[in-house]
Design an enzyme around this catalytic site. Structure first.
Site, PDB file in Angstrom:
ATOM      1  N   GLU A   1       0.776  -1.230   0.000  1.00  0.00           N
ATOM      2  CA  GLU A   1       0.000   0.000   0.000  1.00  0.00           C
ATOM      3  C   GLU A   1       0.816   1.292   0.000  1.00  0.00           C
ATOM      4  O   GLU A   1       0.313   2.325  -0.434  1.00  0.00           O
ATOM      5  CB  GLU A   1      -0.943   0.000   1.222  1.00  0.00           C
ATOM      6  CG  GLU A   1      -1.975  -1.114   1.227  1.00  0.00           C
ATOM      7  CD  GLU A   1      -2.936  -1.014   0.067  1.00  0.00           C
ATOM      8  OE1 GLU A   1      -3.420   0.107  -0.222  1.00  0.00           O
ATOM      9  OE2 GLU A   1      -3.191  -2.050  -0.591  1.00  0.00           O
TER      10      GLU A   1
ATOM     11  N   SER B   1     -46.919 -27.774  43.030  1.00  0.00           N
ATOM     12  CA  SER B   1     -47.205 -27.505  44.453  1.00  0.00           C
ATOM     13  C   SER B   1     -46.391 -26.366  45.048  1.00  0.00           C
ATOM     14  O   SER B   1     -46.523 -26.076  46.238  1.00  0.00           O
ATOM     15  CB  SER B   1     -46.956 -28.781  45.268  1.00  0.00           C
ATOM     16  OG  SER B   1     -47.870 -29.781  44.915  1.00  0.00           O
TER      17      SER B   1
END
Length: 750
Positions: free
Chosen positions: A130, A386
């Protein structure tokens, strides 16, 4: 076009130029803009194309001096601080990493990596691809730009942006390219920003920021994401081939793997010891055609992500204890392994600090092997069984309708409803006759609970459950008498917090997953004395023993109060309870609602509950009895239960309880008088049985229609036949102690 519209249409880089230099260059800008964007006559002549490119290059050179003096770039430290990973991290109460999760689904960004923590092969490969004169230029490589301009005029289109110029585009949205192309004005802005960066940033800062902000492939942003997800390793571990491949991706992140491989091979020629092109190509194709690697990270509490909803980049501290969380999950997995072959695949558990309400463990699913891995059992509504009974009896104590010593009739009852007769049954299908409230609750008897609901009132009980935070979605009539037996669906976290309110004397406050400096003010929902009485019963091992035995999974080495529950058809089972410091709730079942095979709360959830309580520890001493409670010796006549010391809310105490005549002596419990029994047409008649049950029937015998059947001291299976029948309970001298008449209807009978 009006001036305002023209201004709005101006590119972002140009707006900054105008803002920087004002009206002095506005005229020049308009002229240049007109020249740059006025359509030209179509011409294929190379000389015309070269002239236009050279003209553009000249414009860039003319304005560079002006641009260099414009606004300053952001500070490198600010850029690093502003970096947000696409991941979020949940921490436990001690700062230990608990759970990593991806939040941003658009881009994949991981950690910011310092240049010193990169592989030594990476930066040279990036610069070769680059910006080969990165350390020699001041932001713009004019040689490369001029060469690119004339090469582009010859048809070989390529860019010449330096790392500094590319970084400027990454930092400033106005300077980013659209579809790979930048306007002249964006290019001018890039140059201006690149000069500013070079003046105020070091080369190290520029290279580091570029590598962390650049797009490598698809959604992968930054070197950490690219390295870990493409190659499965940290950036510092990249080898030369991997570095070349990553560098080749920057110019065209989404290029075909073959094209990337060719570029990587070309880059390799600029290295001192170039690797084999064949090896580069093979690795490029293998990695770019394969799914992304799986990130390794903490995965202790995936359920909490949906609860806390952390934002991208956030490290959120929770109330969870990572060590406890891991142990609780392991306990659930071990218990499911113990239940192998009984069709149980899912489990959930919650541990809450009793005083603060901070959630210390939250396990909503056990992971591999779960029937629904993305269902959080902590918040999935399930039938409570329960586990709602303690709140029913507490309300009866609070209203002074019952005491722990009060006797309830555990015998068959048939209640009319809009859907027909409601006939509750105990879990073991037996009936015990007169039984105290203490035994009824501790042994989880169903019929006494339904009789208690008739005393308290269905609507009032429904209102109380909602006040406890259970948030029942239906009105009371929808549940009917079954609400006493847990016919409503509740969340484990809500139920556990309701038990926390019971443990804290009826004071309800919210549970929380995040630490807070200010605790919420508890709200009184239940009576303190009535809550204490209920807690005392739930901690009474002796009262629990008729149903569960003395050595049962609810018996712990520390003081604890507990209750189990099993829903209809064994689809859910629960174990709920608390110690002096913690409240623990456990659910087991199948997330898809499939029934378990012979697994109750005692055999399913309770062993896991006890193991968690054993892990937490606690005090052996019982909680202090609050004011307003009286202790008294009691006895029953006849002695349906042994004399004992009992607790009462002051003003409700009673030392002796005497049964009415109808409860004294042997009696038929089932079937009841004038009962109608219907044969099942889908079951052969010779396979059907009616269970005859009696109370206080030692030495007694069953007689049906004048024929002796057998002993009555245990349930007797009688093969029913259609017609009217008379059942009697007789002693050894054939004297009847009780008798009932009932009817059996067969197919077609009336």
């Amino acid at each position: 076009m009006p001036d305002a519209a023209k201004k709005k249409a101006q590119p972002g880089g140009l707006r900054r130029l105008v803002s920087c230099w004002g009206d002095r260059i506005q005229g020049r800008y308009n002229a240049t803009k007109h020249e740059a964007y006025t359509p030209h006559a179509k011409s294929d002549a190379p000389s015309s194309s070269k002239f236009r490119n050279a003209t553009n290059f000249l414009k860039i050179a003319i304005f560079t001096g002006l641009l260099a003096a414009c606004s300053a770039p952001p500070n490198p430290a600010a850029v690093r601080t502003g970096w947000r990973s696409s991941e979020a991290l949940l921490l436990d109460r001690h700062g230990v990493a608990l759970q990593s999760t991806r939040v941003d689904k658009q881009q994949r960004r991981l950690a910011w990596v310092k240049l010193t923590n990169l592989s030594p092969t990476l930066l040279p490969a990036i610069l070769a691809a680059e910006d080969r004169r990165f350390y020699d230029h001041g932001g713009v490589d004019w040689r490369a730009m001029a060469s690119a301009a004339f090469d582009s005029a010859s048809g070989d289109v390529r860019g010449a942006s330096t790392l500094s110029m590319q970084l400027a585009g990454l930092l400033d949205p106005d300077l980013r390219s659209a579809d790979g192309q930048r306007s002249l004005w964006q290019k001018l802005g890039q140059i201006r920003a690149a000069y500013s960066l070079e003046q105020q940033w070091s080369k190290t800062d520029i290279a580091e920021a570029y590598l962390n902000l650049a797009s490598f492939r698809g959604e992968l942003i930054g070197i950490d994401a690219a390295s870990r997800l493409l190659f499965g390793k940290a950036p510092q571990g990249l080898d030369q081939r991997e570095s070349l491949i990553l560098a080749s991706l920057l110019r065209a992140p989404n290029a075909l793997p073959e094209r990337v491989a060719r570029r990587a091979c070309a880059l390799a020629l600029h290295t001192s010891q170039p690797p084999s092109c064949m090896a580069i190509r093979a690795q490029t194709l293998a990695r770019l055609n394969a799914p992304h690697a799986t990130l390794s990270g903490p995965n202790t509490a995936p359920e909490l992500v949906s609860q806390l909803k952390p934002s991208a980049g956030q490290a959120l501290r929770t109330t969870i204890d990572a060590r406890l969380q891991t142990r609780v999950r392991a306990i659930l997995q071990e218990q499911l392994a113990q239940l192998e072959g009984r069709n149980v695949r899912d489990a959930a558990a919650v541990v809450i600090d009793r005083q603060s309400g901070e959630v210390l463990a939250w396990v909503g699913q056990i992971g591999a092997g779960a029937s629904a891995r993305f269902v959080d059992g902590v918040v999935a509504p399930r039938q409570a069984g329960s586990t709602l009974k303690p709140f029913l009896y507490e309300l009866a104590f609070e209203r002074r309708l019952l005491t722990p010593a009060s006797l309830l009739d555990d015998s068959p009852v048939s209640l009319p409803t809009s859907a027909g007769q409601y006939i509750p049954q105990n879990y073991d299908r037996s009936f015990r006759g007169p039984v105290s409230v203490r035994t009824s609750l501790a042994s989880s008897l169903n019929i006494p609970a339904v009789r208690t609901l008739l005393l308290v009132g269905l609507d009032d009980f429904h209102t109380r459950l909602n006040a406890l935070g259970l948030k029942l979605p239906q009105p009371s009539a929808y549940y009917g008498y079954g609400l006493a037996l847990g016919g409503a669906e509740v969340q484990l976290i809500q139920l556990t917090n309701a038990y926390r309110a019971l443990a804290n004397g009826g004071q309800l406050s919210p549970w929380r997953l995040q630490q807070s400096s200010s605790a919420s003010t508890p709200k009184p929902v239940m009576d303190t004395a009535a809550s204490w009485l209920t807690t005392d019963i739930l901690s009474d091992r002796l009262a629990r023993s008729p149903a569960f035995g003395l050595d049962n999974p609810l018996a712990t080495s520390v003081w604890s109060a507990a209750k189990t529950g099993t829903s209809k058809d064994m689809r859910d089972n629960w174990a709920m309870g608390f110690t002096s410091r913690h409240v623990v709730g456990v659910w087991m079942g199948n997330a898809d609602g499939e029934a378990m095979w012979d697994v109750s709360g005692v055999s399913g959830a309770a062993p896991a509950w006890r193991a968690i309580v054993g892990l937490l520890g606690g005090d052996a001493a019982e909680p202090i009895m609050p004011a307003g409670i009286t202790k008294l010796s009691i006895s029953y006549l006849p002695a349906v239960e042994a004399p004992r010391q009992e607790y009462f809310i002051a003003g409700t105490e009673q030392s002796q309880f005497e049964l009415s005549n109808r409860h004294i002596g042997p009696s038929i419990v089932y079937p009841i008088k004038e009962m109608i029994v219907a044969l099942d047409p889908d079951i052969p008649t010779d396979r059907q049985r009616l269970w005859l049950r009696a109370s206080q029937a030692k030495g007694m015998h069953w007689w049906m229609d004048g024929q002796k059947l057998g002993p009555a001291d245990a349930p007797f299976a009688w093969q029913p036949s259609p017609g009217q029948h008379r059942l009697s309970l007789q002693n050894q001298t054939n004297k009847a102690a009780d008798s009932v008449q009932f009817q059996v209807r067969g197919i077609g009978s009336k």
